[in-house]
Design a protein around this motif. Structure first.
Motif, PDB file in Angstrom:
ATOM      1  N   PHE A   1      -3.807   7.961  -9.578  1.00 33.55           N
ATOM      2  CA  PHE A   1      -4.644   7.523  -8.461  1.00 33.55           C
ATOM      3  C   PHE A   1      -4.096   6.280  -7.755  1.00 33.55           C
ATOM      4  CE2 PHE A   1      -6.222   5.552 -12.315  1.00 33.55           C
ATOM      5  CZ  PHE A   1      -6.393   4.227 -11.953  1.00 33.55           C
ATOM      6  N   ASP A   2      -3.063   5.640  -8.319  1.00 34.26           N
ATOM      7  CA  ASP A   2      -2.513   4.418  -7.725  1.00 34.26           C
ATOM      8  C   ASP A   2      -1.070   4.255  -8.189  1.00 34.26           C
ATOM      9  OD1 ASP A   2      -1.788   1.780  -7.050  1.00 34.26           O
ATOM     10  OD2 ASP A   2      -3.819   1.019  -7.391  1.00 34.26           O
ATOM     11  N   PRO A   3      -0.098   4.778  -7.430  1.00 30.22           N
ATOM     12  CA  PRO A   3       1.304   4.734  -7.856  1.00 30.22           C
ATOM     13  C   PRO A   3       1.836   3.316  -8.082  1.00 30.22           C
ATOM     14  CG  PRO A   3       1.034   6.260  -6.024  1.00 30.22           C
ATOM     15  CD  PRO A   3      -0.272   5.544  -6.188  1.00 30.22           C
ATOM     16  N   LYS A   4       1.395   2.353  -7.285  1.00 30.07           N
ATOM     17  CA  LYS A   4       1.865   0.978  -7.475  1.00 30.07           C
ATOM     18  C   LYS A   4       1.369   0.433  -8.814  1.00 30.07           C
ATOM     19  CE  LYS A   4       2.218  -3.600  -5.453  1.00 30.07           C
ATOM     20  NZ  LYS A   4       1.813  -4.543  -4.419  1.00 30.07           N
ATOM     21  N   LEU A   5       0.091   0.625  -9.100  1.00 31.33           N
ATOM     22  CA  LEU A   5      -0.465   0.182 -10.383  1.00 31.33           C
ATOM     23  C   LEU A   5       0.221   0.899 -11.532  1.00 31.33           C
ATOM     24  CD1 LEU A   5      -2.553  -1.535 -11.920  1.00 31.33           C
ATOM     25  CD2 LEU A   5      -4.176   0.369 -11.615  1.00 31.33           C
ATOM     26  N   ASP A   6       0.476   2.177 -11.369  1.00 29.14           N
ATOM     27  CA  ASP A   6       1.162   2.951 -12.402  1.00 29.14           C
ATOM     28  C   ASP A   6       2.517   2.347 -12.742  1.00 29.14           C
ATOM     29  OD1 ASP A   6       1.397   5.158 -14.214  1.00 29.14           O
ATOM     30  OD2 ASP A   6       2.672   6.175 -12.749  1.00 29.14           O
TER      31      ASP A   6
ATOM     32  N   THR B   1      12.522   1.376 -15.619  1.00 32.62           N
ATOM     33  CA  THR B   1      11.107   1.045 -15.477  1.00 32.62           C
ATOM     34  C   THR B   1      10.933  -0.215 -14.636  1.00 32.62           C
ATOM     35  OG1 THR B   1      10.610   2.104 -17.595  1.00 32.62           O
ATOM     36  CG2 THR B   1       8.984   0.541 -16.773  1.00 32.62           C
ATOM     37  N   TRP B   2      11.757  -1.228 -14.906  1.00 34.20           N
ATOM     38  CA  TRP B   2      11.713  -2.485 -14.150  1.00 34.20           C
ATOM     39  C   TRP B   2      12.014  -2.220 -12.670  1.00 34.20           C
ATOM     40  CZ3 TRP B   2      10.367  -7.399 -15.549  1.00 34.20           C
ATOM     41  CH2 TRP B   2      10.693  -8.432 -14.664  1.00 34.20           C
ATOM     42  N   ASP B   3      13.075  -1.480 -12.416  1.00 33.80           N
ATOM     43  CA  ASP B   3      13.479  -1.191 -11.037  1.00 33.80           C
ATOM     44  C   ASP B   3      12.427  -0.358 -10.308  1.00 33.80           C
ATOM     45  OD1 ASP B   3      15.797  -2.652 -11.453  1.00 33.80           O
ATOM     46  OD2 ASP B   3      17.056  -0.871 -11.772  1.00 33.80           O
ATOM     47  N   ALA B   4      11.787   0.554 -11.011  1.00 33.12           N
ATOM     48  CA  ALA B   4      10.730   1.357 -10.398  1.00 33.12           C
ATOM     49  C   ALA B   4       9.551   0.470  -9.985  1.00 33.12           C
ATOM     50  CB  ALA B   4      10.271   2.460 -11.349  1.00 33.12           C
ATOM     51  N   ALA B   5       9.227  -0.519 -10.814  1.00 27.56           N
ATOM     52  CA  ALA B   5       8.138  -1.438 -10.473  1.00 27.56           C
ATOM     53  C   ALA B   5       8.508  -2.281  -9.249  1.00 27.56           C
ATOM     54  CB  ALA B   5       7.790  -2.322 -11.669  1.00 27.56           C
ATOM     55  N   LEU B   6       9.739  -2.763  -9.205  1.00 29.99           N
ATOM     56  CA  LEU B   6      10.187  -3.498  -8.022  1.00 29.99           C
ATOM     57  C   LEU B   6      10.127  -2.597  -6.790  1.00 29.99           C
ATOM     58  CD1 LEU B   6      13.274  -5.452  -9.448  1.00 29.99           C
ATOM     59  CD2 LEU B   6      11.030  -6.412  -8.840  1.00 29.99           C
TER      60      LEU B   6
ATOM     61  N   ALA C   1       8.180  -0.178  -6.274  1.00 29.06           N
ATOM     62  CA  ALA C   1       6.785   0.099  -5.920  1.00 29.06           C
ATOM     63  C   ALA C   1       6.123  -1.080  -5.208  1.00 29.06           C
ATOM     64  CB  ALA C   1       5.991   0.466  -7.172  1.00 29.06           C
ATOM     65  N   GLY C   2       6.825  -2.220  -5.179  1.00 28.54           N
ATOM     66  CA  GLY C   2       6.294  -3.368  -4.452  1.00 28.54           C
ATOM     67  C   GLY C   2       5.919  -4.575  -5.283  1.00 28.54           C
ATOM     68  N   TRP C   3       6.134  -4.513  -6.591  1.00 28.82           N
ATOM     69  CA  TRP C   3       5.866  -5.669  -7.437  1.00 28.82           C
ATOM     70  C   TRP C   3       7.047  -6.628  -7.347  1.00 28.82           C
ATOM     71  CZ3 TRP C   3       1.039  -6.085  -8.842  1.00 28.82           C
ATOM     72  CH2 TRP C   3       0.267  -4.941  -8.993  1.00 28.82           C
TER      73      TRP C   3
ATOM     74  N   LEU D   1       5.932  -9.379 -12.177  1.00 28.20           N
ATOM     75  CA  LEU D   1       6.334  -8.717 -13.419  1.00 28.20           C
ATOM     76  C   LEU D   1       6.449  -9.723 -14.552  1.00 28.20           C
ATOM     77  CD1 LEU D   1       8.904  -6.105 -12.066  1.00 28.20           C
ATOM     78  CD2 LEU D   1       6.469  -5.787 -12.604  1.00 28.20           C
ATOM     79  N   THR D   2       6.849 -10.936 -14.228  1.00 26.05           N
ATOM     80  CA  THR D   2       6.893 -12.001 -15.233  1.00 26.05           C
ATOM     81  C   THR D   2       5.481 -12.391 -15.646  1.00 26.05           C
ATOM     82  OG1 THR D   2       8.970 -12.801 -14.298  1.00 26.05           O
ATOM     83  CG2 THR D   2       7.768 -14.323 -15.715  1.00 26.05           C
ATOM     84  N   GLU D   3       4.568 -12.485 -14.685  1.00 32.34           N
ATOM     85  CA  GLU D   3       3.169 -12.781 -14.998  1.00 32.34           C
ATOM     86  C   GLU D   3       2.567 -11.701 -15.891  1.00 32.34           C
ATOM     87  OE1 GLU D   3      -1.206 -13.019 -12.912  1.00 32.34           O
ATOM     88  OE2 GLU D   3       0.511 -13.622 -11.691  1.00 32.34           O
ATOM     89  N   ALA D   4       2.956 -10.462 -15.662  1.00 31.44           N
ATOM     90  CA  ALA D   4       2.430  -9.371 -16.484  1.00 31.44           C
ATOM     91  C   ALA D   4       2.689  -9.633 -17.966  1.00 31.44           C
ATOM     92  CB  ALA D   4       3.038  -8.033 -16.055  1.00 31.44           C
TER      93      ALA D   4
END
Length: 182
Positions: A109-114, A134-139, A141-143, A148-151
């Motif tokens: 329901f939310d690709p960025k959150l995923d 996984t890291w690159d996919a998150a970047l 997606a707009g993170w 990602l460090t805060e996560a």
């Protein structure tokens, strides 16, 4: 059956009492986890300090924070945290079905959150290791690197409570999270 009895404010060691008062005001009562942590003032203080740092410096909204907590709780199989954060996540705007999807690792329901939660699940499940993909996919997606460090801080705070609940065998004081169909 819990291994550690739940303290009230009055029965807790003096060094835990003020922190318990603050937590009682925040949550409306002394939660079982906090009453158990109160046996060791340092354990309760570390938990409170991590959460205070996240509240003061964190940038994620409540929905994202609760999604992280649900993902970590699912990786760690912490029934207490999955139950607590299912309620909190619904209060932050997620539906029950979305909380289940987050716990299952199927956030369609939310690709960025995923993408963020994929990083979170790897941090929690792979002793801090996150694959480049996984890291690159998150970047992608707009993170940001900062987010990602805060996560990581959110994962660490949730690992702390998850592991404590396993150690203490904390009893639930709210409804169990819906079961996951696997």
């Amino acid at each position: 059956m819990p291994r550690i009895p739940v303290h009230t404010i009055d029965s807790a060691p003096e060094a835990s009492q003020e922190t318990l008062r603050v937590l009682e005001k925040q949550f409306g009562k002394v939660l079982n986890i906090h009453g158990e942590m109160a046996h060791s003032p340092v354990t309760l203080a570390v938990n409170a300090a991590m959460n205070a740092a996240i509240a003061e410096h964190g940038t994620f909204d409540a929905r994202t924070r609760e999604a992280i907590a649900l993902a970590v709780g699912a990786v760690d199989d912490c029934a207490y945290c999955q139950a607590a954060h299912t309620l909190a996540a619904q209060g932050a705007g997620l539906t029950e079905a979305q909380t289940v999807a987050i716990r299952r690792g199927a956030v369609d329901f939310d690709p960025k959150l995923d993408a963020l939660l994929a990083v979170v699940r790897e941090i929690a499940g792979e002793v801090g290791e996150v694959s480049d993909a996984t890291w690159d996919a998150a970047l992608g997606a707009g993170w940001t690197d900062a987010e990602l460090t805060e996560a990581f801080a959110h994962v660490a705070a949730n690992l702390y409570t998850n592991y404590f609940n396993h150690l203490a065998r904390t009893d639930l004081e709210f409804p169990a999270a819906p079961p996951l169909q696997r």
